[in-house]
Write a protein that holds these residues in place. Structure first.
Motif: not given
Length: 460
Positions: A351-359, A400-404, A422-425
């Motif tokens: 969860l920490d890595r998930m929110i960290s990537n978005l921030l 639709p492709r932002l998370f590719d 380009g791997l964060g999302l």
């Protein structure tokens, strides 16, 4: 063991159905034929017995014995297949036709409604008997009527043989017709097989036309075409993914090689070597980041990312990350704020890595002196985490492709920063999927919001 083809199975099923119908029809026709002959014989003998009663009882107008015999002879003598006799209780014959009534001696069985059947001398007979009274005589007499039905039985047997022959011929014809019908009806299946056999990386755009497909196979062909569409999309993404990997790895490796070749081209001072090593270290860190991200995504694709199951308070996770990103945000004048509370059922590190990537992603594209807000709210059994920042909107075709993997909405940012592979999302989506949640993005009115939905911690 060789498997039986579908055409053969359908042909055999068609033959079995036809044979079953013909067998039932044949048995029914045979039963009706025998019942028809029996009903005719019963009716004829019943009428003759009734006439015999009327003649012998004097109802026909005769009371003289000789006249009774003449009337009986006239009634029964013209029927060669019918024989009759009238006997007393002691066995004395009072009247008999020229051929004489054949009476049963053995193997007698009831045929219904007083009708008897028996065999004698190679012939089959059907007969009836009745009690009659001679006029002016008190002693009852027994009248016997018998009919030779050998010709009838022979006709029935011949009819059965013809039915068997007709059944065999019909079965053969039905087998041929069934094979032709099945082969013609399965042409769309053969077409599907042909298209499937011709599939290759260069022919994934082919589709089976739906115009000539029977209604029963529409679902199969539609599913097959949909599968081809998914395969084509996956193959295109895989091809792009391979090209992106080569591009991302080429840049740091090329930098490493160029720096090393330049520094080795001549003798240099120790400070120059040290500066080159620091530069190489940046590229090595980028390579390490890409490789770590790819390994993580590979594990996620194979179901090897298994989050721990514990209670995590999301506000404390966000506040800890704010402390980490505070200095970077202050350098650009960006403010960080969080609102709401919510506990989820998941893994704290993930969860920490998930929110960290978005921030990190929000800080990269937020203009100076703007605010990044994180909102935590509860909705039923789900916790909603929204990360919103001001900035340039993302076009709808890119959402639709932002998370590719390796996908960037802005081609100008293709090379990106050193640590932006380009791997964060893509990692965010894998982490959310591992927690049985969903993630999406909305970009409009100058605001871009990433929304994560995670299962809430069960209420006490």
């Amino acid at each position: 063991m060789k498997r039986v083809s579908l055409t053969f199975r359908l042909s055999m099923m068609f033959v079995c159905a036809v044979v079953a119908v013909l067998v039932v029809a044949g048995f029914t026709f045979d039963a009706f034929s025998r019942q028809h002959f029996k009903a005719l014989d019963r009716q004829a003998m019943t009428e003759k017995l009734e006439s015999i009663r009327q003649i012998m009882d004097g109802e026909a107008g005769s009371v003289d014995s000789s006249e009774v015999v003449l009337q009986l002879q006239a009634l029964l003598g013209a029927h060669q297949e019918l024989s009759a006799s009238i006997v007393t209780k002691g066995g004395r014959t009072i009247f008999a036709t020229a051929n004489g009534a054949t009476q049963p001696t053995a193997a007698v069985h009831e045929a219904g409604e007083g009708l008897l059947e028996w065999t004698a001398g190679g012939h089959t007979y059907r007969g009836m008997k009745a009690q009659v009274h001679l006029v002016n005589e008190a002693e009852p007499l027994t009248a016997w009527l018998s009919m030779d039905i050998t010709s009838h039985m022979h006709f029935v047997k011949t009819l059965r043989w013809w039915l068997v022959i007709g059944l065999a011929i019909s079965a053969l014809v039905s087998a041929a017709l069934g094979w032709l019908v099945a082969r013609s009806g399965l042409k769309p299946v053969a077409q599907v097989t042909q298209v499937a056999a011709s599939m290759s990386a260069g022919s994934l755009k082919e589709r089976i036309p739906m115009d000539s497909v029977p209604r029963e196979l529409e679902s199969l062909v539609s599913s097959f075409n949909a599968m081809l569409a998914r395969l084509e999309e996956s193959f295109v993404r895989l091809s792009n993914f391979s090209a992106d990997i080569a591009h991302e790895l080429r840049t740091p490796i090329s930098n490493l090689r160029t720096h090393t070749e330049v520094i080795l081209s001549q003798k240099r001072a120790p400070d120059t070597y040290e500066e080159n090593l620091y530069s190489n270290l940046e590229d090595l860190n980028r390579l390490s980041s890409i490789i770590d991200g790819m390994l993580f995504l590979a594990k996620s694709d194979n179901g090897l990312v298994l989050p721990a199951k514990e209670k995590i308070e999301l506000r404390s996770v966000v506040e800890k990350l704010f402390e980490y990103y505070q200095l970077l945000a202050e350098d650009t004048g960006v403010k960080l704020q969080v609102s709401g509370h919510g506990a989820v059922y998941g893994d704290g590190t993930m969860l920490d890595r998930m929110i960290s990537n978005l921030l990190s992603n929000a800080l990269r594209y937020t203009p100076p002196d703007c605010t990044i807000s994180v909102k935590i709210e509860s909705l039923g059994r789900m916790i909603i985490v929204s990360v919103t920042n001001l900035g340039e909107e993302i076009a709808a075709e890119h959402l639709p492709r932002l998370f590719d993997r390796f996908y960037r909405a802005d081609p100008a940012r293709r090379d990106g920063a050193t640590n932006n592979a380009g791997l964060g999302l893509a990692i965010v989506k894998s982490l959310v999927d591992a927690h049985d949640g969903t993630v999406g993005c909305v970009s409009r009115d100058g605001h871009t919001t990433f929304v994560i939905r995670l299962p809430a911690w069960p209420a006490d």
